[in-house]
Design a protein around this motif. Sequence first.
Motif, PDB file in Angstrom:
ATOM      1  N   LEU A 141      30.550   8.168  -2.992  1.00 42.00           N
ATOM      2  CA  LEU A 141      29.156   8.037  -3.396  1.00 42.00           C
ATOM      3  C   LEU A 141      29.078   7.922  -4.910  1.00 42.00           C
ATOM      4  O   LEU A 141      29.560   8.794  -5.633  1.00 42.00           O
ATOM      5  N   ILE A 142      28.474   6.836  -5.358  1.00 41.06           N
ATOM      6  CA  ILE A 142      28.247   6.621  -6.781  1.00 41.06           C
ATOM      7  C   ILE A 142      26.804   7.048  -7.059  1.00 41.06           C
ATOM      8  O   ILE A 142      25.877   6.575  -6.392  1.00 41.06           O
ATOM      9  N   HIS A 143      26.621   7.957  -8.004  1.00 37.15           N
ATOM     10  CA  HIS A 143      25.287   8.436  -8.327  1.00 37.15           C
ATOM     11  C   HIS A 143      25.169   8.621  -9.827  1.00 37.15           C
ATOM     12  O   HIS A 143      26.148   8.454 -10.564  1.00 37.15           O
ATOM     13  N   GLU A 144      23.974   8.957 -10.275  1.00 36.57           N
ATOM     14  CA  GLU A 144      23.691   9.044 -11.704  1.00 36.57           C
ATOM     15  C   GLU A 144      24.630   9.991 -12.451  1.00 36.57           C
ATOM     16  O   GLU A 144      25.019   9.753 -13.579  1.00 36.57           O
ATOM     17  N   LYS A 145      25.028  11.065 -11.797  1.00 36.35           N
ATOM     18  CA  LYS A 145      25.883  12.058 -12.469  1.00 36.35           C
ATOM     19  C   LYS A 145      27.372  11.798 -12.293  1.00 36.35           C
ATOM     20  O   LYS A 145      28.185  12.591 -12.728  1.00 36.35           O
ATOM     21  N   GLY A 146      27.733  10.714 -11.617  1.00 42.33           N
ATOM     22  CA  GLY A 146      29.145  10.392 -11.475  1.00 42.33           C
ATOM     23  C   GLY A 146      29.519   9.888 -10.105  1.00 42.33           C
ATOM     24  O   GLY A 146      28.774   9.156  -9.465  1.00 42.33           O
ATOM     25  N   VAL A 147      30.676  10.329  -9.644  1.00 43.65           N
ATOM     26  CA  VAL A 147      31.246   9.873  -8.387  1.00 43.65           C
ATOM     27  C   VAL A 147      31.599  11.095  -7.542  1.00 43.65           C
ATOM     28  O   VAL A 147      32.223  12.025  -8.034  1.00 43.65           O
ATOM     29  N   SER A 148      31.200  11.057  -6.283  1.00 49.86           N
ATOM     30  CA  SER A 148      31.590  12.103  -5.335  1.00 49.86           C
ATOM     31  C   SER A 148      32.421  11.448  -4.249  1.00 49.86           C
ATOM     32  O   SER A 148      32.059  10.378  -3.749  1.00 49.86           O
ATOM     33  N   ILE A 149      33.527  12.087  -3.887  1.00 54.46           N
ATOM     34  CA  ILE A 149      34.473  11.506  -2.948  1.00 54.46           C
ATOM     35  C   ILE A 149      34.665  12.431  -1.754  1.00 54.46           C
ATOM     36  O   ILE A 149      34.765  13.650  -1.910  1.00 54.46           O
TER      37      ILE A 149
END
Length: 75
Positions: A54-62
């Motif tokens: 997931l690419i989001h405003e605060k970075g990347v979550s995997i």
Amino acid sequence: MNILYMMDGCPICAQAIQHLNKKDIPFKRINILEKSSARNELKELIGEVYTPVLIHEKGVSIGRNILEMTEANSS
């Protein structure tokens, strides 16, 4: 807009989609099996082809880290 790289048949992807929907976190799905260029995008972003991402405003979550997201830290 949050972007979720996922693929059909991935159980963690299904959990991530369910979690994001439950938390009312808006996202756009990109199925890496249907969009071949998405695999190259993932390689550039995280150095490998892996789902879910997931690419989001605060970075990347995997992977399972996506399941820890709340609306407050997703935007």
